[in-house]
Design an enzyme around this catalytic site. Structure first.
Site, PDB file in Angstrom:
ATOM      1  N   ARG A  15      -7.859  -1.124  11.459  1.00  0.00           N
ATOM      2  CA  ARG A  15      -6.574  -0.569  11.005  1.00  0.00           C
ATOM      3  C   ARG A  15      -6.704   0.500   9.918  1.00  0.00           C
ATOM      4  O   ARG A  15      -7.768   0.760   9.426  1.00  0.00           O
ATOM      5  CB  ARG A  15      -5.663  -1.689  10.513  1.00  0.00           C
ATOM      6  CG  ARG A  15      -6.201  -2.512   9.376  1.00  0.00           C
ATOM      7  CD  ARG A  15      -5.137  -3.529   8.911  1.00  0.00           C
ATOM      8  NE  ARG A  15      -5.697  -4.493   8.001  1.00  0.00           N
ATOM      9  CZ  ARG A  15      -6.203  -5.677   8.365  1.00  0.00           C
ATOM     10  NH1 ARG A  15      -6.207  -6.045   9.620  1.00  0.00           N
ATOM     11  NH2 ARG A  15      -6.709  -6.492   7.445  1.00  0.00           N
ATOM     12  N   ASP A  16      -5.550   1.046   9.576  1.00  0.00           N
ATOM     13  CA  ASP A  16      -5.371   1.967   8.452  1.00  0.00           C
ATOM     14  C   ASP A  16      -6.034   3.327   8.683  1.00  0.00           C
ATOM     15  O   ASP A  16      -6.947   3.731   7.950  1.00  0.00           O
ATOM     16  CB  ASP A  16      -5.900   1.336   7.142  1.00  0.00           C
ATOM     17  CG  ASP A  16      -5.362  -0.075   6.912  1.00  0.00           C
ATOM     18  OD1 ASP A  16      -4.265  -0.368   7.409  1.00  0.00           O
ATOM     19  OD2 ASP A  16      -6.037  -0.875   6.235  1.00  0.00           O
TER      20      ASP A  16
ATOM     21  N   SER B 243      -0.414   0.128   7.463  1.00  0.00           N
ATOM     22  CA  SER B 243      -0.764   1.327   6.693  1.00  0.00           C
ATOM     23  C   SER B 243      -1.296   2.481   7.527  1.00  0.00           C
ATOM     24  O   SER B 243      -1.843   2.282   8.615  1.00  0.00           O
ATOM     25  CB  SER B 243      -1.788   0.966   5.613  1.00  0.00           C
ATOM     26  OG  SER B 243      -1.128   0.246   4.615  1.00  0.00           O
TER      27      SER B 243
ATOM     28  N   ASP C 233       0.785  -1.248   0.000  1.00  0.00           N
ATOM     29  CA  ASP C 233       0.000   0.000   0.000  1.00  0.00           C
ATOM     30  C   ASP C 233       0.817   1.299   0.000  1.00  0.00           C
ATOM     31  O   ASP C 233       1.820   1.408   0.705  1.00  0.00           O
ATOM     32  CB  ASP C 233      -0.853   0.091   1.275  1.00  0.00           C
ATOM     33  CG  ASP C 233      -1.609  -1.162   1.581  1.00  0.00           C
ATOM     34  OD1 ASP C 233      -1.564  -2.103   0.784  1.00  0.00           O
ATOM     35  OD2 ASP C 233      -2.240  -1.202   2.657  1.00  0.00           O
TER      36      ASP C 233
ATOM     37  N   GLU D 186     -10.641  -2.459   4.324  1.00  0.00           N
ATOM     38  CA  GLU D 186      -9.272  -2.015   4.566  1.00  0.00           C
ATOM     39  C   GLU D 186      -9.087  -0.618   3.968  1.00  0.00           C
ATOM     40  O   GLU D 186      -9.787  -0.221   3.030  1.00  0.00           O
ATOM     41  CB  GLU D 186      -8.278  -2.983   3.925  1.00  0.00           C
ATOM     42  CG  GLU D 186      -8.317  -4.377   4.550  1.00  0.00           C
ATOM     43  CD  GLU D 186      -7.146  -5.251   4.070  1.00  0.00           C
ATOM     44  OE1 GLU D 186      -6.338  -5.643   4.915  1.00  0.00           O
ATOM     45  OE2 GLU D 186      -7.048  -5.539   2.868  1.00  0.00           O
TER      46      GLU D 186
ATOM     47  N   GLN E 267       4.325   0.523   2.039  1.00  0.00           N
ATOM     48  CA  GLN E 267       4.493  -0.728   2.778  1.00  0.00           C
ATOM     49  C   GLN E 267       5.627  -1.487   2.114  1.00  0.00           C
ATOM     50  O   GLN E 267       5.573  -1.788   0.911  1.00  0.00           O
ATOM     51  CB  GLN E 267       3.196  -1.542   2.720  1.00  0.00           C
ATOM     52  CG  GLN E 267       2.084  -0.980   3.570  1.00  0.00           C
ATOM     53  CD  GLN E 267       2.318  -1.227   5.048  1.00  0.00           C
ATOM     54  OE1 GLN E 267       2.127  -2.329   5.528  1.00  0.00           O
ATOM     55  NE2 GLN E 267       2.740  -0.204   5.777  1.00  0.00           N
TER      56      GLN E 267
HETATM   57  C1  FRU Z   1      -3.983  -3.667   2.656  1.00  0.00           C
HETATM   58  C2  FRU Z   1      -3.365  -4.051   3.995  1.00  0.00           C
HETATM   59  C3  FRU Z   1      -3.734  -3.064   5.094  1.00  0.00           C
HETATM   60  C4  FRU Z   1      -2.623  -3.225   6.074  1.00  0.00           C
HETATM   61  C5  FRU Z   1      -1.448  -3.429   5.157  1.00  0.00           C
HETATM   62  C6  FRU Z   1      -0.366  -4.332   5.688  1.00  0.00           C
HETATM   63  O1  FRU Z   1      -3.270  -4.172   1.570  1.00  0.00           O
HETATM   64  O2  FRU Z   1      -3.741  -5.350   4.375  1.00  0.00           O
HETATM   65  O3  FRU Z   1      -5.014  -3.256   5.643  1.00  0.00           O
HETATM   66  O4  FRU Z   1      -2.469  -2.130   6.918  1.00  0.00           O
HETATM   67  O5  FRU Z   1      -1.951  -3.973   3.959  1.00  0.00           O
HETATM   68  O6  FRU Z   1       0.713  -4.393   4.804  1.00  0.00           O
END
Ligand code: FRU
Length: 468
Positions: free
Chosen positions: A169-170, A100, A40, A223, A56
């Site tokens: 998350r995120d 993320s 990401d 996500e 990422q």
């Molecule tokens: C989306 C995800 C996010 C997470 C990240 C981990 O691709 O799964 O939800 O924060 O990638 O790399």
């Protein structure tokens, strides 16, 4: 700095030093990992005139591993300079990955919010949904975009609603009427995907504000949620896992799309149907930001998680995945659209201008613009392996050669006409914008030799080479 940070710095430098930077599928216009794996986009922003793109990053393994934040900067979103890793997984609350998150800019300061992922030791007792993991909300700040302060743990799972699983998350932060809001993606204990909104008066202390969900269950996990307004249209974006049924059958394992929001997302609202951002094979977890000149730019991960159907030939070269080319999101005739950022125009050199048909083997990094298509006549073959055509009210991309596709077969979108197509090709990716960006198809591909053949009766066709 901990001993772990020191070791990670050294190991990352080793991996990057040993990386193959000349592989034939390395991209010219798209951000890639210096070594290993990228997913990401994170912390996208323009700060004091400079564009920042974090990503990422798993430098040790082209098939993924522990995540950290790599960092690129740019003056024009085309030429990027690698700045190294900015956030390592070196604290108890992010030891299994700096997941993320976003950048929020205010008063000359960059605030990076992210999810610290911590997984407990493998055990039969953990399902990693309701037990065995932590999703921590963490903040780091910077005044120059180069040096970042200490990590500050803001929230843990016990601060999130009790009916959620550990999948929260995120974070994505914005400000409205003097208050800060943070959106996070979530999976409930009933396996329903939704977004959760927190609010804060000081960007540090956050409390639960509300939920955003559809009337009927829409997937089990959302996500990377994003929320923004463009040309008067409010957009809630989410990358959704667990969509089932006929509509999703010939599609990617997970989806990335958006709802338009009627009313107030912080109060009474209703969501439109979900519409995909992209109809190709490789598109996930997009994030957007405002440029200082007021454009809404979105960048996605040109990849797909948990995908068994297809892969990427670059794994053999020790790296995998890239970002999409940055796109401007805009609304015309009430339709949300995307187009490559206008900075691309300055790089374009006209190679050929013709009508009806274009056939060339000249370049691999190009843009082909096909306009004024009449009677919906459009058929193209790229690199003798990928066709793109309009037929029976469908625009379809289909691979005919497995070396070029690496397992990809076909994707399509229904539409009742085709008038204009823009094809942006790099060494190992294609992004096709149809009907003034109303539909986009993104895919990785692995050409054995360059080549493009476009047949579109009556249309004007322009081919541009793109200089680096
Ligand atoms: C989306 C995800 C996010 C997470 C990240 C981990 O691709 O799964 O939800 O924060 O990638 O790399």
């Amino acid at each position: 700095m901990t001993a772990l940070t020191n070791d990670l710095i050294k190991l990352t430098a080793d991996a990057e030093r040993n990386a193959d930077r000349d592989g034939r599928f390395r991209q010219k216009l798209h951000l890639m990992p210096p070594a290993g794996w990228l997913n990401d986009p994170n912390g996208l922003c323009q700060f004091k005139g400079i564009y920042h793109a974090f990503f990422q990053y798993s430098p040790f393994n082209a098939e993924g591993g522990v995540k950290m934040w790599g960092h690129y900067t740019s003056h024009d979103m085309i030429q990027w300079k690698y700045q190294g890793v900015m956030l390592y997984p070196d604290q108890p609350f992010d030891c299994s990955g700096v997941y993320s998150g976003c950048a929020f800019i205010e008063n000359g300061k960059m605030y990076l919010y992210y999810t610290g992922n911590a997984k407990l030791e493998d055990s039969d007792n953990y399902d990693y949904i309701n037990s065995g993991r932590e999703s921590n909300t963490v903040l780091v700040t910077s005044t120059d975009g180069a040096h970042f302060g200490r990590k500050r743990l803001l929230m843990k799972n016990s601060d999130y609603p009790a009916d959620l699983t550990l999948h929260v998350r995120d974070p994505k932060v914005w400000k409205e009427d003097g208050t800060y809001y943070m959106l996070q993606g979530a999976r409930t204990k009933e396996d329903v995907g939704q977004a959760v909104i927190f609010r804060s008066e000081d960007r540090i202390h956050w409390t639960l504000y509300s939920r955003v969900e559809t009337k009927k269950k829409f997937g089990y996990m959302w996500e990377c949620p994003d929320y923004f307004e463009v040309d008067g249209v409010k957009i809630l974006s989410a990358s959704v896992q667990g969509l089932e049924g006929d509509e999703w059958k010939d599609r990617n394992v997970y989806q990335s799309g958006y709802f338009t929001v009627e009313g107030d997302i912080l109060g009474e609202y209703s969501l439109s149907d979900y519409r995909l951002w992209d109809y190709g094979f490789d598109y996930y977890a997009p994030q957007s930001f405002d440029t200082e000149d007021g454009r809404r730019i979105q960048i996605g991960w040109m990849g797909m998680p948990d995908c068994k159907e297809y892969t990427n030939r670059t794994v053999e070269d020790g790296w995998q995945h890239c970002f999409t080319f940055p796109r401007e999101v805009f609304v015309k005739d009430g339709i949300v659209r995307q187009r490559p950022i206008r900075e691309l125009e300055e790089r374009k050199i006209l190679l050929e201008e013709t009508k009806n048909i274009l056939k060339t083997k000249k370049c691999t990094v190009y843009e082909a613009v096909v306009s004024n298509i009449s009677d919906d006549q459009f058929h193209a073959v790229l690199a003798e392996g990928l066709t793109a055509e309009y037929e029976n009210n469908r625009f379809k991309i289909e691979f005919k050669n497995d070396k070029v596709s690496c397992g990809r077969k076909y994707r399509f979108a229904g539409m009742d006409h085709v008038t204009e197509v823009r094809i942006l090709s790099d060494e190992s990716s294609v992004e096709i914008f149809v009907n003034d960006g109303e539909y986009v198809f993104s895919t990785r591909y692995y050409p054995e030799e360059p080549g493009i053949c476009i047949e579109a009766e009556g249309a004007e066709i322009r081919l541009y080479e793109i200089s680096e």
